[in-house]
Design an enzyme around this catalytic site. Sequence first.
Site, PDB file in Angstrom:
ATOM      1  N   TYR A  52       0.758  -1.188   0.046  1.00 46.93           N
ATOM      2  CA  TYR A  52      -0.085  -0.075  -0.165  1.00 46.93           C
ATOM      3  C   TYR A  52       0.833   1.065   0.009  1.00 46.93           C
ATOM      4  O   TYR A  52       1.767   1.285   0.769  1.00 46.93           O
ATOM      5  CB  TYR A  52      -0.980   0.120   1.273  1.00 46.93           C
ATOM      6  CG  TYR A  52      -2.387  -0.047   0.881  1.00 46.93           C
ATOM      7  CD1 TYR A  52      -2.919   0.979   0.327  1.00 46.93           C
ATOM      8  CD2 TYR A  52      -3.198  -1.322   1.042  1.00 46.93           C
ATOM      9  CE1 TYR A  52      -4.396   0.932  -0.111  1.00 46.93           C
ATOM     10  CE2 TYR A  52      -4.494  -1.236   0.756  1.00 46.93           C
ATOM     11  CZ  TYR A  52      -5.066  -0.240  -0.021  1.00 46.93           C
ATOM     12  OH  TYR A  52      -6.212  -0.276  -0.418  1.00 46.93           O
ATOM     13  N   GLU A  54      -0.501   4.788  -0.241  1.00 44.66           N
ATOM     14  CA  GLU A  54      -1.273   6.119  -0.421  1.00 44.66           C
ATOM     15  C   GLU A  54      -0.328   7.145  -0.445  1.00 44.66           C
ATOM     16  O   GLU A  54       0.474   7.370   0.367  1.00 44.66           O
ATOM     17  CB  GLU A  54      -2.396   5.876   0.375  1.00 44.66           C
ATOM     18  CG  GLU A  54      -3.307   5.029   0.045  1.00 44.66           C
ATOM     19  CD  GLU A  54      -4.533   5.277   1.175  1.00 44.66           C
ATOM     20  OE1 GLU A  54      -4.582   6.174   2.205  1.00 44.66           O
ATOM     21  OE2 GLU A  54      -5.684   4.707   0.758  1.00 44.66           O
ATOM     22  N   ASP A 198      -6.836  13.480 -24.980  1.00 42.05           N
ATOM     23  CA  ASP A 198      -6.560  11.954 -24.435  1.00 42.05           C
ATOM     24  C   ASP A 198      -6.170  11.043 -25.618  1.00 42.05           C
ATOM     25  O   ASP A 198      -6.977  11.035 -26.624  1.00 42.05           O
ATOM     26  CB  ASP A 198      -8.117  11.594 -24.285  1.00 42.05           C
ATOM     27  CG  ASP A 198      -8.155  10.270 -23.839  1.00 42.05           C
ATOM     28  OD1 ASP A 198      -7.304   9.423 -23.707  1.00 42.05           O
ATOM     29  OD2 ASP A 198      -9.476   9.705 -23.409  1.00 42.05           O
ATOM     30  N   THR A 224      -3.973   6.088 -21.772  1.00 43.49           N
ATOM     31  CA  THR A 224      -4.014   4.533 -20.898  1.00 43.49           C
ATOM     32  C   THR A 224      -2.358   4.365 -21.569  1.00 43.49           C
ATOM     33  O   THR A 224      -1.805   4.815 -22.146  1.00 43.49           O
ATOM     34  CB  THR A 224      -4.879   3.512 -21.605  1.00 43.49           C
ATOM     35  OG1 THR A 224      -4.601   3.515 -23.055  1.00 43.49           O
ATOM     36  CG2 THR A 224      -6.427   4.039 -21.530  1.00 43.49           C
ATOM     37  N   LYS A 227      -2.409   0.227 -24.808  1.00 39.09           N
ATOM     38  CA  LYS A 227      -2.911   0.203 -26.309  1.00 39.09           C
ATOM     39  C   LYS A 227      -1.722   0.097 -27.031  1.00 39.09           C
ATOM     40  O   LYS A 227      -1.105  -0.719 -26.990  1.00 39.09           O
ATOM     41  CB  LYS A 227      -4.102   1.333 -26.499  1.00 39.09           C
ATOM     42  CG  LYS A 227      -5.276   0.935 -25.529  1.00 39.09           C
ATOM     43  CD  LYS A 227      -6.262   2.063 -25.814  1.00 39.09           C
ATOM     44  CE  LYS A 227      -7.354   1.853 -24.682  1.00 39.09           C
ATOM     45  NZ  LYS A 227      -8.561   2.801 -24.941  1.00 39.09           N
ATOM     46  N   ARG A 233      -2.338  -2.737 -18.133  1.00 40.39           N
ATOM     47  CA  ARG A 233      -3.544  -1.758 -18.136  1.00 40.39           C
ATOM     48  C   ARG A 233      -3.371  -0.755 -17.039  1.00 40.39           C
ATOM     49  O   ARG A 233      -3.503  -1.071 -15.842  1.00 40.39           O
ATOM     50  CB  ARG A 233      -4.662  -2.802 -17.858  1.00 40.39           C
ATOM     51  CG  ARG A 233      -4.743  -3.965 -18.487  1.00 40.39           C
ATOM     52  CD  ARG A 233      -6.167  -4.372 -18.260  1.00 40.39           C
ATOM     53  NE  ARG A 233      -7.186  -3.596 -18.995  1.00 40.39           N
ATOM     54  CZ  ARG A 233      -7.440  -3.833 -20.495  1.00 40.39           C
ATOM     55  NH1 ARG A 233      -6.753  -4.593 -21.222  1.00 40.39           N
ATOM     56  NH2 ARG A 233      -8.207  -3.229 -21.127  1.00 40.39           N
TER      57      ARG A 233
HETATM   58  C1  LIG Z   1      -9.567   3.012 -23.965  1.00 42.94           C
HETATM   59  C2  LIG Z   1      -9.821   4.772 -23.684  1.00 42.94           C
HETATM   60  C3  LIG Z   1     -10.081   4.980 -22.507  1.00 42.94           C
HETATM   61  C4  LIG Z   1     -10.434   4.409 -21.437  1.00 42.94           C
HETATM   62  O1  LIG Z   1      -9.393   3.518 -20.899  1.00 42.94           O
HETATM   63  P1  LIG Z   1     -10.010   2.321 -19.772  1.00 42.94           P
HETATM   64  O2  LIG Z   1      -8.415   2.068 -19.431  1.00 42.94           O
HETATM   65  O3  LIG Z   1     -10.617   1.317 -20.393  1.00 42.94           O
HETATM   66  O4  LIG Z   1     -10.692   2.923 -18.686  1.00 42.94           O
HETATM   67  C5  LIG Z   1     -10.382   6.582 -22.491  1.00 42.94           C
HETATM   68  N1  LIG Z   1     -10.054   7.343 -23.622  1.00 42.94           N
HETATM   69  C6  LIG Z   1      -9.829   6.873 -24.777  1.00 42.94           C
HETATM   70  C7  LIG Z   1      -9.990   7.787 -25.955  1.00 42.94           C
HETATM   71  C8  LIG Z   1      -9.674   5.417 -24.781  1.00 42.94           C
HETATM   72  O5  LIG Z   1      -9.577   5.110 -26.281  1.00 42.94           O
END
Ligand SMILES: *Cc1c(COP(=O)(O)O)cnc(C)c1O
Length: 423
Positions: A52, A54, A198, A224, A227, A233
């Site tokens: 942990y 925090e 994003d 993220t 990807k 993840r």
């Molecule tokens: C995949 C994605 C997310 C969310 O990610 P998670 O890890 O699934 O919560 C946010 N924004 C965009 C543009 C995404 O493609």
Amino acid sequence: MKNALALYDPQIYELIKQEATRQSGSIRLIASENYVSKAVMLATGSCLTNKYSEGYPEKRYYQGQQVTDLIEKLAQKRAKKLFGADHANVQPYSGSVANLAAYLALAEPGDTIMGLSLTHGGHLTHGWKVSISGKIFNSVQYPVSEKTGRFDYDQIADLAQKHKPKIIISGATAYPREINFKKFGQIAKDVGAYHVSDIAHIAGLVVAGIHQSPVPYADIVSTTTHKTLRGPRGGMLLCKEQHAKSVDKSVFPGLQGGPHMQTMTAIAVAMAEADTPEFITYAKQIVKNAAALAEKLMELGFNLMTGGTDNHLILIDLRNKNISGKKLAIALDRAKIVTNYNNIPFDPAPPANPSGIRIGTPAMTTRGMKEPQAKLIAEMINEVAENIDNDEVIQGVAKEVLMLCSEFPVPEHFIISNGHKQK
Ligand SMILES: *Cc1c(COP(=O)(O)O)cnc(C)c1O
């Protein structure tokens, strides 16, 4: 570890084995998925899961942080270097939480946010009504152009002038073209809005220098890590120094408790892998594979949104084929080609059974497949589409897929580093 799991929980062990077989024995074209390295897996499955922590390095609420402080500082340092950012927060549990943290660092519930409509390729968390982002904020959604399927920056600027949002969100989840983050930054500036970008899908293309980085043009960049970036993840926020304190506070204690140290550790590993020439080669190949796949699909009579792709993904408009996206996605899955059905912008069909499918090339590229395989995959997709109700043909394609998969086994190690040292 494998033996312990097989001994203690043979049921789960067996299911993990089945999933590994599925992953290696199929062509995974879900645009947001990938294969991580053994190194990332090992970090994810490490003893850091027991701790942990925090708070932030040197400002923790529990003791025993001798090692976690070092790991988090290293992860931050690598993220800042990779993206050229002033500040990095590597604690968000996922992209969704990272986005919410970004918004709450800059705005209050009730303020107006403006993001790309989910039905036009935006993410749920960009203000879609069923998401918390669409519930606690006053959400205005911008479209893509009905004519081109691309962003019409003048139209977005007009909407921004009209609604005067507190935050404009750039970035997408199903948009096949390069995004002009500089323009989004200017649109935001002109109406006194903050710009949150994003890059969840394209982070790997951005760090490889293939797509424009939003870091100079956005107040906060959210991503993220799993990807195209090919890490565990998780989520991450990058920002200018002026927002560092509010971003950190927004993540913890604003939204989260203890960070997932095992994920953060693996993020550090993935950042080191991404900071190599091999990663740049991989990222370039992702785009080349998507272009080859797109070209062949169009040759075979498929209509693609925007007429092609600049990135890792393709959105097929199936209306001229008279097949629904769902029907094709399910048939492809039987042929061991894994995709997802997706709505297309201005889709006349309902969201549960939309007119498109989305395909992406990150995972096949990680397996080492190149343009010839991309073209072959396009032909397989076509064969399934043309024989959608013929199980014999579909099983035949599945056999071809298995052969292709055995030629391109899932690699465990990506970076054969000749003297590459991570500082
Ligand atoms: C995949 C994605 C997310 C969310 O990610 P998670 O890890 O699934 O919560 C946010 N924004 C965009 C543009 C995404 O493609």
